[in-house]
Design an enzyme around this catalytic site. Structure first.
Site, mmCIF file in Angstrom:
data_model
loop_
_atom_site.group_PDB
_atom_site.id
_atom_site.type_symbol
_atom_site.label_atom_id
_atom_site.label_comp_id
_atom_site.label_asym_id
_atom_site.label_seq_id
_atom_site.Cartn_x
_atom_site.Cartn_y
_atom_site.Cartn_z
ATOM 1 N N ARG A 143 2.890 2.739 -7.728
ATOM 2 C CA ARG A 143 2.396 1.976 -6.785
ATOM 3 C C ARG A 143 3.401 1.765 -5.413
ATOM 4 N NH1 ARG A 143 -1.816 -0.962 -9.818
ATOM 5 N NH2 ARG A 143 -2.252 -2.364 -8.084
ATOM 6 N N TYR A 146 2.212 2.589 -1.694
ATOM 7 C CA TYR A 146 1.300 1.623 -1.211
ATOM 8 C C TYR A 146 2.112 0.397 -0.871
ATOM 9 C CZ TYR A 146 -2.878 -1.180 -0.663
ATOM 10 O OH TYR A 146 -4.027 -2.051 -0.148
ATOM 11 N N ASN A 175 -7.908 -8.736 -3.824
ATOM 12 C CA ASN A 175 -8.868 -8.009 -4.488
ATOM 13 C C ASN A 175 -10.167 -8.229 -3.888
ATOM 14 O OD1 ASN A 175 -6.708 -8.099 -6.488
ATOM 15 N ND2 ASN A 175 -7.930 -6.256 -7.183
ATOM 16 N N ARG A 187 -11.575 1.659 -8.110
ATOM 17 C CA ARG A 187 -11.147 0.220 -8.399
ATOM 18 C C ARG A 187 -12.197 -0.595 -9.508
ATOM 19 N NH1 ARG A 187 -10.423 -1.757 -1.885
ATOM 20 N NH2 ARG A 187 -11.551 0.247 -1.809
ATOM 21 N N SER A 190 -16.109 -1.714 -8.872
ATOM 22 C CA SER A 190 -17.215 -0.761 -8.712
ATOM 23 C C SER A 190 -17.127 0.358 -9.984
ATOM 24 C CB SER A 190 -16.795 0.284 -7.323
ATOM 25 O OG SER A 190 -15.607 0.459 -7.335
ATOM 26 N N ASN A 191 -16.058 0.438 -10.682
ATOM 27 C CA ASN A 191 -16.079 1.277 -11.802
ATOM 28 C C ASN A 191 -16.755 0.639 -13.004
ATOM 29 O OD1 ASN A 191 -14.164 3.230 -11.032
ATOM 30 N ND2 ASN A 191 -12.547 2.891 -12.485
ATOM 31 N N GLN A 210 -4.739 -8.881 -18.274
ATOM 32 C CA GLN A 210 -4.221 -8.866 -16.880
ATOM 33 C C GLN A 210 -5.168 -9.500 -16.174
ATOM 34 O OE1 GLN A 210 -5.294 -6.092 -18.224
ATOM 35 N NE2 GLN A 210 -5.537 -4.386 -16.642
ATOM 36 N N ARG A 212 -7.010 -10.762 -12.250
ATOM 37 C CA ARG A 212 -7.216 -10.665 -10.675
ATOM 38 C C ARG A 212 -8.308 -11.779 -10.222
ATOM 39 N NH1 ARG A 212 -3.970 -7.647 -11.992
ATOM 40 N NH2 ARG A 212 -3.747 -5.170 -11.336
ATOM 41 N N PRO A 274 0.170 -4.794 -12.043
ATOM 42 C CA PRO A 274 0.333 -6.256 -11.930
ATOM 43 C C PRO A 274 -0.364 -7.138 -12.986
ATOM 44 C CG PRO A 274 0.136 -5.615 -9.796
ATOM 45 C CD PRO A 274 -0.420 -4.455 -10.787
HETATM 46 P P1 NAD Z 1 -11.132 2.022 1.989
HETATM 47 O O1 NAD Z 1 -10.587 2.940 1.296
HETATM 48 O O2 NAD Z 1 -12.558 2.023 1.753
HETATM 49 O O3 NAD Z 1 -11.012 2.329 3.522
HETATM 50 C C1 NAD Z 1 -9.688 2.734 4.031
HETATM 51 C C2 NAD Z 1 -10.446 3.484 5.421
HETATM 52 O O4 NAD Z 1 -9.252 4.261 6.003
HETATM 53 C C3 NAD Z 1 -11.060 4.763 5.050
HETATM 54 O O5 NAD Z 1 -12.502 4.820 5.702
HETATM 55 C C4 NAD Z 1 -10.234 5.945 5.030
HETATM 56 O O6 NAD Z 1 -11.080 7.000 5.352
HETATM 57 C C5 NAD Z 1 -9.325 5.299 6.191
HETATM 58 N N1 NAD Z 1 -7.954 6.091 6.498
HETATM 59 C C6 NAD Z 1 -7.210 6.383 5.318
HETATM 60 N N2 NAD Z 1 -6.413 7.045 5.739
HETATM 61 C C7 NAD Z 1 -6.430 7.249 7.124
HETATM 62 C C8 NAD Z 1 -5.739 7.838 8.230
HETATM 63 N N3 NAD Z 1 -4.283 8.429 7.858
HETATM 64 N N4 NAD Z 1 -6.076 7.819 9.395
HETATM 65 C C9 NAD Z 1 -7.126 7.252 9.670
HETATM 66 N N5 NAD Z 1 -8.220 6.453 8.897
HETATM 67 C C10 NAD Z 1 -7.461 6.663 7.467
HETATM 68 O O7 NAD Z 1 -10.211 0.596 1.466
HETATM 69 P P2 NAD Z 1 -10.928 -0.923 1.840
HETATM 70 O O8 NAD Z 1 -10.995 -1.529 0.865
HETATM 71 O O9 NAD Z 1 -11.875 -0.770 2.931
HETATM 72 O O10 NAD Z 1 -9.512 -1.274 2.500
HETATM 73 C C11 NAD Z 1 -9.288 -1.432 3.968
HETATM 74 C C12 NAD Z 1 -7.839 -1.768 4.203
HETATM 75 O O11 NAD Z 1 -7.876 -3.326 3.630
HETATM 76 C C13 NAD Z 1 -6.651 -1.009 3.659
HETATM 77 O O12 NAD Z 1 -5.657 -1.273 4.891
HETATM 78 C C14 NAD Z 1 -6.122 -1.871 2.579
HETATM 79 O O13 NAD Z 1 -5.015 -1.591 2.244
HETATM 80 C C15 NAD Z 1 -6.460 -3.295 2.855
HETATM 81 N N6 NAD Z 1 -6.776 -4.115 1.583
HETATM 82 C C16 NAD Z 1 -8.343 -4.052 1.252
HETATM 83 C C17 NAD Z 1 -8.073 -4.787 -0.304
HETATM 84 C C18 NAD Z 1 -9.394 -4.642 -1.030
HETATM 85 O O14 NAD Z 1 -9.333 -5.198 -2.031
HETATM 86 N N7 NAD Z 1 -10.558 -4.020 -0.482
HETATM 87 C C19 NAD Z 1 -6.932 -5.527 -0.825
HETATM 88 C C20 NAD Z 1 -5.852 -5.621 0.002
HETATM 89 C C21 NAD Z 1 -5.701 -4.566 1.220
HETATM 90 N N1 UDP Z 2 -8.879 -1.490 -14.068
HETATM 91 C C1 UDP Z 2 -9.550 -1.278 -15.560
HETATM 92 N N2 UDP Z 2 -10.485 -0.516 -15.560
HETATM 93 C C2 UDP Z 2 -10.763 0.485 -14.643
HETATM 94 C C3 UDP Z 2 -10.187 0.453 -13.169
HETATM 95 C C4 UDP Z 2 -9.211 -0.840 -13.141
HETATM 96 O O1 UDP Z 2 -9.081 -1.998 -16.520
HETATM 97 O O2 UDP Z 2 -11.968 1.291 -14.588
HETATM 98 C C5 UDP Z 2 -7.648 -2.445 -13.824
HETATM 99 C C6 UDP Z 2 -6.469 -2.086 -13.389
HETATM 100 O O3 UDP Z 2 -5.636 -1.575 -14.264
HETATM 101 C C7 UDP Z 2 -6.081 -3.302 -12.961
HETATM 102 C C8 UDP Z 2 -7.227 -4.170 -12.564
HETATM 103 O O4 UDP Z 2 -8.422 -3.390 -13.312
HETATM 104 O O5 UDP Z 2 -5.495 -4.141 -13.880
HETATM 105 C C9 UDP Z 2 -7.622 -4.211 -11.111
HETATM 106 O O6 UDP Z 2 -7.556 -2.696 -10.720
HETATM 107 P P1 UDP Z 2 -7.814 -2.303 -9.337
HETATM 108 O O7 UDP Z 2 -7.503 -0.676 -9.206
HETATM 109 O O8 UDP Z 2 -9.272 -2.529 -8.991
HETATM 110 O O9 UDP Z 2 -6.968 -2.973 -8.284
HETATM 111 P P2 UDP Z 2 -5.631 -3.388 -8.337
HETATM 112 O O10 UDP Z 2 -4.725 -2.904 -9.526
HETATM 113 O O11 UDP Z 2 -4.914 -2.813 -7.050
HETATM 114 O O12 UDP Z 2 -5.501 -4.884 -8.177
#
Ligand code: NAD
Ligand code: UDP
Length: 314
Positions: A143, A146, A175, A187, A190-191, A210, A212, A274
């Site tokens: 991880r 990231y 999340n 994630r 959605s899964n 675990q 969230r 985590p």
């Molecule tokens: P997402 O994967 O749906 O969106 C990310 C977008 O960035 C996508 O459209 C992808 O094509 C674009 N992208 C990736 N690499 C790129 C690059 N090199 N140049 C241009 N575009 C690029 O994910 P999301 O959930 O919408 O997340 C958006 C932001 O929020 C991310 O920075 C993510 O780290 C942050 N974030 C999201 C969550 C969450 O739970 N959704 C949690 C923590 C942080």
């Molecule tokens: N997870 C799970 N089944 C799945 C996808 C994820 O049990 O099909 C678990 C994963 O191991 C983690 C939590 O759900 O403990 C959240 O995972 P996600 O990938 O959504 O986000 P993150 O771990 O980055 O918080």
């Protein structure tokens, strides 16, 4: 309201598309920049007819030159499946992407917001997580591309702020889920919903103990826009829903709501997953008068409804 020119990197992704929609509807001139790695044109196709919306195919690891007033930097794959697919590229996207948007912000004197993450806390030993906690991050695990990429991005934001007086904002997103997550995003929310709708078993990684804390997308976008537009506070600030659930509880809720006969199956827990995560949101309440309004029960209903229309059910 003053009409602003706003750049949203990662604007065709899950969160980015909701943010673009909100800004376009407020009347701002929005440039959505994306390389379509995990995002898609489909996420923003409903905005194409608006004269104040533009879509730009571009990769944030390369410099970009546009005249704007505000920049939201969201470009980065957020699902572990996709950010681990090309780990080196993930680091480049976070680090070079941050340098490029900060360079642009410095040049055109734009305010720039970084979409950071609860992952900066790693596998936290402080619970719930406060912004003052420095985290517990493995620098060499699967991880890390990231987590460490996002940590360096925060460092760069603060250094450009201190050295060049760039006007920054940092939000730490916990999340977040909702419509327009990609069905194969990987994630957990959605899964589970897609598996349940298709009548498959729900895959729990580990024993499901675990935790969230899940925030509905509309609440998250509200917090992000408030941070961008507040004066005298730059963050970092946690934005997330503090109601904490085990992954097993989430699976049970989805199974009960979709009622399609799915069972829970247990798979190996990926390394460095985590064990617990819950935001302390006192700072967001105090500085942004923000708190979430949509409970998981409600948000899941809206998200299930969305996926019903896009995946073929059993
Ligand atoms: P997402 O994967 O749906 O969106 C990310 C977008 O960035 C996508 O459209 C992808 O094509 C674009 N992208 C990736 N690499 C790129 C690059 N090199 N140049 C241009 N575009 C690029 O994910 P999301 O959930 O919408 O997340 C958006 C932001 O929020 C991310 O920075 C993510 O780290 C942050 N974030 C999201 C969550 C969450 O739970 N959704 C949690 C923590 C942080
Ligand atoms: N997870 C799970 N089944 C799945 C996808 C994820 O049990 O099909 C678990 C994963 O191991 C983690 C939590 O759900 O403990 C959240 O995972 P996600 O990938 O959504 O986000 P993150 O771990 O980055 O918080």
């Amino acid at each position: 309201m003053k009409r602003l020119r706003i750049l949203v990197t990662g604007g065709a992704g899950f969160l980015g598309s909701h943010l673009c929609e909100r800004l376009v509807k407020q009347g701002h001139d929005v440039i959505c920049l994306d390389n379509f790695f995990t995002g898609s044109k489909k996420n923003v196709e409903h905005l194409m007819d608006f004269k104040n919306f533009e879509l730009m195919r571009h990769d944030v690891t390369f410099p970009v030159f546009v005249e704007v007033d505000q920049i939201y930097n969201l470009a980065c794959p957020a699902s572990p499946v996709y950010y681990q697919y090309n780990a080196v590229k993930t680091v480049k996207t976070s680090v070079m992407g941050a340098i490029n948007v900060l360079g642009l912000a410095k040049r055109v004197r734009a305010r720039v917001l970084q979409a950071s993450t609860s992952e900066v806390y790693g596998d936290p030993v402080v619970h719930p997580q406060t912004e003052s906690y420095w985290g517990n991050v493995n620098p060499i695990g699967i991880r890390s591309c990231y987590d460490e990429g996002k940590r360096v991005a925060e460092t760069l934001f603060y250094d450009y702020h201190r050295m060049n007086k760039v006007d920054i904002r940092i939000i730490r997103i916990f999340n977040t889920y909702g419509p327009r997550m990609h069905p194969n995003d990987g994630r957990v929310v959605s899964n589970f919903i897609v598996q349940a709708l298709q009548g498959h078993d729900l895959t729990i990684y580990g024993n499901g103990s675990q935790t969230r804390s899940f925030c509905y997308v509309d609440d998250l976008i509200e917090g992000m826009v408030r941070l961008m537009n507040v004066e005298g506070f730059i963050g970092p600030v946690n934005i997330g829903n503090p109601s904490e659930f085990t992954i097993k509880e989430l699976a049970e809720m989805v199974v009960q709501k979709v009622a399609n006969g799915s069972k829970l199956v247990f798979r190996d827990l990926p390394s460095d997953d985590p064990k617990q995560r819950k935001p302390d949101i006192r700072l967001a309440k105090e500085k942004l008068q923000w708190e979430p309004t949509i409970a998981l029960e409600q948000g899941l209903d809206k998200t299930i409804e969305y996926f019903r229309n896009i995946v073929s059910e059993k």
